[in-house]
Design a protein around this motif. Structure first.
Motif, PDB file in Angstrom:
ATOM      1  N   UNK A 170       2.228  -0.665  -6.405  1.00 16.31           N
ATOM      2  CA  UNK A 170       0.885  -0.160  -6.691  1.00 16.31           C
ATOM      3  C   UNK A 170       0.961   1.059  -7.604  1.00 16.31           C
ATOM      4  N   UNK A 171       1.917   1.940  -7.327  1.00 14.67           N
ATOM      5  CA  UNK A 171       2.090   3.129  -8.165  1.00 14.67           C
ATOM      6  C   UNK A 171       2.458   2.747  -9.606  1.00 14.67           C
ATOM      7  N   UNK A 172       3.337   1.761  -9.731  1.00 16.44           N
ATOM      8  CA  UNK A 172       3.736   1.296 -11.060  1.00 16.44           C
ATOM      9  C   UNK A 172       2.547   0.645 -11.775  1.00 16.44           C
ATOM     10  N   UNK A 173       1.804  -0.175 -11.031  1.00 21.03           N
ATOM     11  CA  UNK A 173       0.650  -0.869 -11.620  1.00 21.03           C
ATOM     12  C   UNK A 173      -0.418   0.105 -12.093  1.00 21.03           C
ATOM     13  N   UNK A 174      -0.561   1.224 -11.402  1.00 22.29           N
ATOM     14  CA  UNK A 174      -1.551   2.230 -11.803  1.00 22.29           C
ATOM     15  C   UNK A 174      -1.232   2.813 -13.179  1.00 22.29           C
ATOM     16  N   UNK A 175       0.053   2.800 -13.553  1.00 21.83           N
ATOM     17  CA  UNK A 175       0.442   3.293 -14.872  1.00 21.83           C
ATOM     18  C   UNK A 175       0.303   2.215 -15.947  1.00 21.83           C
ATOM     19  N   UNK A 176       0.311   0.957 -15.532  1.00 19.95           N
ATOM     20  CA  UNK A 176       0.260  -0.143 -16.479  1.00 19.95           C
ATOM     21  C   UNK A 176      -1.156  -0.658 -16.760  1.00 19.95           C
ATOM     22  N   UNK A 177      -1.986  -0.713 -15.703  1.00 20.96           N
ATOM     23  CA  UNK A 177      -3.286  -1.379 -15.811  1.00 20.96           C
ATOM     24  C   UNK A 177      -4.432  -0.424 -15.480  1.00 20.96           C
ATOM     25  N   UNK A 178      -5.640  -0.877 -15.794  1.00 23.34           N
ATOM     26  CA  UNK A 178      -6.834  -0.138 -15.388  1.00 23.34           C
ATOM     27  C   UNK A 178      -7.038  -0.316 -13.891  1.00 23.34           C
ATOM     28  N   UNK A 179      -7.834   0.547 -13.300  1.00 17.64           N
ATOM     29  CA  UNK A 179      -8.013   0.534 -11.840  1.00 17.64           C
ATOM     30  C   UNK A 179      -8.579  -0.795 -11.333  1.00 17.64           C
ATOM     31  N   UNK A 180      -9.411  -1.450 -12.133  1.00 14.64           N
ATOM     32  CA  UNK A 180     -10.021  -2.704 -11.686  1.00 14.64           C
ATOM     33  C   UNK A 180      -9.044  -3.880 -11.712  1.00 14.64           C
TER      34      UNK A 180
END
Length: 268
Positions: free
Chosen positions: A113-123
């Motif tokens: 989740x932490x990695x995804x927050x840097x890659x994608x928008x919150x939605x």
């Protein structure tokens, strides 16, 4: 028929008793603590839930969360099934993908989740996390299902010289279906949970997880428990509905496996 009706009524009464039992336990614990901030009473939670049901934002959040889960599970089923079939046919592909599956299973969801927050928008974070967590389940079950196909049926198909599409339709698909249905049911429950967890951290607009986070920030325990009940309810609902539909398909297909092979073989 009468016995079936009696068993159905007993099952319903049993479920009602279990539900009331845990509500009573909840009330007893609340009576001991007497701290709404730690544990609100069942009455307050259900009253808050009643208020939420009449709010437009409540249904918007549910619809958005369901959409993210559905999209994540759908992509995991498509990609997991395709790669699972390819991996079963090719040892090199299997050895190539298997370390990735092991890594995903071993890594905590929070890290992704932490990695995804840097890659994608919150939605988009919840959808990605749902896909990532469900993909190994689908892949593993598809590979396992193909590895456990009844070899006697394949030998019989070879003896009767059945066409490849007939073998796929009459042997492979019905044999894989139980593994596939179990993977889908597991993925649906898992996907719902990890998606809500990702929503709590990514805080997208119109999301159940966002409301859970807001309730936690404002120390609104009744709201927090009400939204938690919503998560549990929809998780169970989708699992039951999906399991029922797949069970009907599985029973229908499985009953035709041997019969279909014999008939086609006799024609040939």
């Amino acid at each position: 028929m009468k016995d079936f009706t009696i068993r159905g009524k007993r099952k319903i009464l049993s479920q009602i008793f279990i539900f009331l039992f845990w509500i009573i336990i909840w009330q007893i614990v609340y009576g001991i603590l007497q701290r709404d901030i730690y544990l609100p009473s069942p009455f307050n939670v259900f009253m808050r839930l009643k208020e939420l049901v009449f709010l437009k934002t409540f249904w918007q959040a549910i619809a958005s969360s369901i959409g993210r889960v559905a999209m994540g599970v759908f992509f995991s089923i498509v990609v997991g099934t395709i790669l699972g079939i390819i991996s079963s046919m090719n040892d090199f592909i299997y050895n190539l993908i298997n370390p990735l599956i092991v890594a995903i299973k071993s890594t905590p969801v929070l890290s992704f989740i932490m990695i995804a927050l840097m890659w994608f928008s919150s939605s988009n974070v919840p959808t990605f996390i749902c896909f990532l967590m469900c993909f190994p389940v689908i892949w593993t079950n598809i590979v396992g299902g193909l590895a456990n196909i009844d070899r006697k049926l394949l030998q019989m198909a070879k003896i009767y010289r059945l066409k490849k599409w007939v073998v796929i339709k009459k042997i492979y698909l019905p044999s894989i279906l139980p593994y596939f249905s179990a993977a889908c049911i597991t993925s649906l429950g898992l996907g719902w949970k990890v998606s809500v967890a990702a929503e709590v951290l990514s805080h997208p607009r119109n999301a159940i997880g966002s409301h859970l986070y807001s309730a936690k920030i404002y120390l609104d325990s009744s709201d927090l428990f009400a939204w938690t009940l919503v998560v549990i309810f929809f998780s169970l609902l989708f699992e039951k509905v999906f399991a029922y539909c797949l069970e009907k398909i599985t029973i229908k297909k499985s009953s035709k496996v041997s019969k279909g092979c014999v008939k086609v073989g006799a024609k040939n």
